[in-house]
Enzyme design. Sequence first.
Site, PDB file in Angstrom:
ATOM      1  N   CYS A   1       0.858  -1.186   0.000  1.00 24.79           N
ATOM      2  CA  CYS A   1       0.000   0.000   0.000  1.00 24.79           C
ATOM      3  C   CYS A   1       0.892   1.233   0.000  1.00 24.79           C
ATOM      4  CB  CYS A   1      -0.864   0.023   1.258  1.00 24.79           C
ATOM      5  SG  CYS A   1      -1.814  -1.457   1.480  1.00 24.79           S
TER       6      CYS A   1
ATOM      7  N   ARG B   1       1.650   1.470  -5.940  1.00 17.69           N
ATOM      8  CA  ARG B   1       1.750   0.500  -4.832  1.00 17.69           C
ATOM      9  C   ARG B   1       0.389  -0.115  -4.502  1.00 17.69           C
ATOM     10  NH1 ARG B   1       6.347   0.940  -1.907  1.00 17.69           N
ATOM     11  NH2 ARG B   1       5.313   0.079  -0.063  1.00 17.69           N
TER      12      ARG B   1
ATOM     13  N   TRP C   1      -3.764  -1.639  -1.292  1.00 14.73           N
ATOM     14  CA  TRP C   1      -3.714  -2.898  -2.036  1.00 14.73           C
ATOM     15  C   TRP C   1      -4.236  -3.950  -1.063  1.00 14.73           C
ATOM     16  CZ3 TRP C   1      -3.304  -4.724  -6.800  1.00 14.73           C
ATOM     17  CH2 TRP C   1      -3.087  -6.090  -6.957  1.00 14.73           C
TER      18      TRP C   1
ATOM     19  N   ASN D   1       0.689  -0.275   6.310  1.00 21.60           N
ATOM     20  CA  ASN D   1       1.097  -1.102   5.169  1.00 21.60           C
ATOM     21  C   ASN D   1       1.778  -2.321   5.761  1.00 21.60           C
ATOM     22  OD1 ASN D   1       1.898  -2.135   2.701  1.00 21.60           O
ATOM     23  ND2 ASN D   1       3.762  -0.903   2.619  1.00 21.60           N
ATOM     24  N   GLY D   2       1.293  -3.524   5.409  1.00 23.26           N
ATOM     25  CA  GLY D   2       1.890  -4.750   5.946  1.00 23.26           C
ATOM     26  C   GLY D   2       0.790  -5.722   6.336  1.00 23.26           C
TER      27      GLY D   2
ATOM     28  N   GLU E   1       4.555 -19.741 -23.051  1.00 20.90           N
ATOM     29  CA  GLU E   1       4.622 -18.463 -22.316  1.00 20.90           C
ATOM     30  C   GLU E   1       5.801 -17.635 -22.800  1.00 20.90           C
ATOM     31  OE1 GLU E   1       2.730 -16.787 -20.654  1.00 20.90           O
ATOM     32  OE2 GLU E   1       3.978 -15.344 -19.582  1.00 20.90           O
TER      33      GLU E   1
ATOM     34  N   LYS F   1       5.397 -13.868 -24.341  1.00 14.63           N
ATOM     35  CA  LYS F   1       6.132 -12.708 -23.806  1.00 14.63           C
ATOM     36  C   LYS F   1       6.842 -11.970 -24.935  1.00 14.63           C
ATOM     37  CE  LYS F   1       4.680 -12.071 -20.625  1.00 14.63           C
ATOM     38  NZ  LYS F   1       3.552 -12.911 -20.445  1.00 14.63           N
TER      39      LYS F   1
ATOM     40  N   GLU G   1       4.273 -10.221 -27.437  1.00 19.18           N
ATOM     41  CA  GLU G   1       3.404  -9.111 -27.005  1.00 19.18           C
ATOM     42  C   GLU G   1       4.176  -7.841 -26.676  1.00 19.18           C
ATOM     43  OE1 GLU G   1       1.092  -9.583 -23.420  1.00 19.18           O
ATOM     44  OE2 GLU G   1       2.519 -10.950 -22.547  1.00 19.18           O
TER      45      GLU G   1
ATOM     46  N   HIS H   1       6.478 -32.616 -37.047  1.00 20.52           N
ATOM     47  CA  HIS H   1       5.200 -32.709 -37.777  1.00 20.52           C
ATOM     48  C   HIS H   1       4.868 -31.397 -38.466  1.00 20.52           C
ATOM     49  CE1 HIS H   1       4.710 -36.551 -35.776  1.00 20.52           C
ATOM     50  NE2 HIS H   1       5.087 -35.948 -34.655  1.00 20.52           N
TER      51      HIS H   1
ATOM     52  N   LYS I   1      -3.983  -4.078 -19.920  1.00 18.69           N
ATOM     53  CA  LYS I   1      -3.585  -4.944 -18.808  1.00 18.69           C
ATOM     54  C   LYS I   1      -4.703  -5.910 -18.447  1.00 18.69           C
ATOM     55  CE  LYS I   1      -1.133  -6.729 -15.619  1.00 18.69           C
ATOM     56  NZ  LYS I   1      -0.091  -7.695 -16.038  1.00 18.69           N
TER      57      LYS I   1
HETATM   58  C1  AGP Z   1      -0.096 -11.780 -20.580  1.00 22.37           C
HETATM   59  O1  AGP Z   1       1.204 -11.207 -20.546  1.00 22.37           O
HETATM   60  C2  AGP Z   1      -1.119 -10.818 -21.131  1.00 22.37           C
HETATM   61  N1  AGP Z   1      -1.105  -9.581 -20.453  1.00 22.37           N
HETATM   62  C3  AGP Z   1      -2.499 -11.444 -21.226  1.00 22.37           C
HETATM   63  O2  AGP Z   1      -2.388 -12.609 -22.010  1.00 22.37           O
HETATM   64  C4  AGP Z   1      -3.147 -11.835 -19.874  1.00 22.37           C
HETATM   65  O3  AGP Z   1      -2.474 -12.918 -19.311  1.00 22.37           O
HETATM   66  C5  AGP Z   1      -4.605 -12.241 -20.154  1.00 22.37           C
HETATM   67  O4  AGP Z   1      -5.280 -11.124 -20.677  1.00 22.37           O
HETATM   68  C6  AGP Z   1      -5.337 -12.754 -18.911  1.00 22.37           C
HETATM   69  O5  AGP Z   1      -5.403 -11.733 -17.945  1.00 22.37           O
HETATM   70  P1  AGP Z   1      -5.890 -12.125 -16.459  1.00 22.37           P
HETATM   71  O6  AGP Z   1      -4.866 -13.067 -15.901  1.00 22.37           O
HETATM   72  O7  AGP Z   1      -5.935 -10.823 -15.724  1.00 22.37           O
HETATM   73  O8  AGP Z   1      -7.237 -12.777 -16.579  1.00 22.37           O
END
Ligand code: AGP
Length: 599
Positions: free
Chosen positions: A2, A27, A74, A100-101, A472, A476, A479, A495, A594
């Site tokens: 927080c 935070r 948070w 905070n904690g 994954e 990374k 994106e 294949h 996000k």
């Molecule tokens: C991952 O780096 C991306 N930001 C995106 O694939 C993300 O994982 C996906 O939108 C799911 O988000 P969530 O975990 O908040 O549900």
Amino acid sequence: MCGIIGYCGQHRASEILIEGLKRLEYRGYDSAGLCLVENNNLVCYKRVGPVAHLEEAVARQDLGGHVGIAHTRWATHGIPSEVNAHPHFDCHHQIAIVHNGIIENYQALKELLISEGHIFSSETDSEVLAHLIEKFYKGSLEEAVTKALALVEGSYGLVALHASENKLVAARRSSPLIIGVGQDEIFIASDVPAILNHTKDVVYLQDGDLAIIDSKGYQIKNLAGKLLDRQVEEVKLSMEQIEKKGYKHFMLKEIFEQPQSLANVLAGRITDNQIKLSLNWHREVIQRIIIAACGTSWHSALIGKYLLEEIVGLPVEVDYASEFRYRHPLVSSHDLFIAISQSGETADTLAALREARSRGAQSLGIVNVVGSTVAREVDSGIYLHAGPEIGVASTKAFTAQITALLLLALYWRHEAGYEIDKKILNELRHLPTVAEKTLEANSQVIELAQRFMNFENFLYLGRGLNFPVALEGALKLKEISYIHAEGYPAAEIKHGPIALVDENMPVVVLATKNDLSDKTLSNIQEIKARGGQVIAIVDQDYEPVKKLADYLIKVPVVHVWLSPIINVIPLQLLAYYIADAKGLDVDRPRNLAKSVTVE
Ligand code: AGP
């Protein structure tokens, strides 16, 4: 974590507090509040949501107080709500605190205080601090805080005030607090960004310090009352840099936060011989597990399948949430539906959860944001406590999700009457340290990023638990660097995908030692025979891979169940440094958000 700020000085405290909270929103941002001392009364405002909501509420008031505290939250205990927002108060509204904690013995303290007539209003652990200080208050806030903290177990960055004392009393144990020294004004805050516009002269409080602050100055003591001499330091960093703790981007900060975020997801959940979770479920009727998620969370779901099937012995289906919600899934009351979501707000995942629940499934959420919609709609949940993940590319949430899935599998196995191998519990306890050691590959990855930043395509290969890690790693890179990359089960390249392999197609191979290593070695040989360049993630001097791969990134040896958590870290770094070398906006990649709260 927080954000906290306090002020004593000649200016109107409310403006300084709001400005400081806005600098601390990285935070935590699920609710915010402030409290001022005005004419021996406490004036308080709290709002759910970002600091802007509090700012709007305060803007319409003519608040004159010159002593005050404020907090942006948070959530760890208790959902985001006005009543759970800080500051918290004593019964007589004479004492206010921001914290905070985590107060680990708050339940016992709360029961004691209730037995003494204290009335609580929130679900938080922090509120016990306000009532504990009230219990000991006999006219000196400093003395009351000191006595209260003697009973507290856990972590705190705490600032308290009293309506009749024009001062602040602050204390620190494990959660950061700094004093800002101005001209006839003193600040106290969680971090430098909150006060950098007013002073560059700061004092970093240490664990066990108690600070008594008024507009003329401050004293620092230990909890035994001994005066301490702490050095005033001049802050050299810029504002932008400091919010990221000196890292260039939030994503890099969050990659390097993983030792801490892994410690957080494990905290209080692992003992010498078992795992501690509190789930509201009917375990004995579950005959199948369904996991639905999106993006990175779907990758951790795939890892969850391997772990749960091996450790729990039940069949696991993994679905893209967007597919599950529309395919008229066959679901019954014998199913446990697990929703994995960092944000807890992803529209497809939420819809899939509602679909599964409507068809009778029990539900469990693995979520980072406390009080998010997914967290509120599931029957049970495991919070990640990974802290805010600001970078669009998910990193620390991914490794925390895998850890939470492993905790669930081991807990389930123990509930079903089986012992848990002490070796894996010990490895889990050391996971944060091992993650720290894994990050030592940072400089080596920077060099690789420079070498490979201009390639236009990558393949990522892995087997077993490392196949989702390959997916994954590819996501990374895609994106944040906009380079095309695909992940495959290593054996699958024969294949079709191997047709792509030549000197222009770098191949990243997860080649850490497990029962499939020799087969992965054959895949590396197949790639080398076509002129492909191989970057191998290895965990020991595995001679055959060393001789074959063009580049090696070494990671510590861990139990195979922990290998995805460790093996993904160099892939996160590789994607980050390639994107950064290309000068791209790593924290805000084009076309992305996000949290995808739309279909
Ligand atoms: C991952 O780096 C991306 N930001 C995106 O694939 C993300 O994982 C996906 O939108 C799911 O988000 P969530 O975990 O908040 O549900």
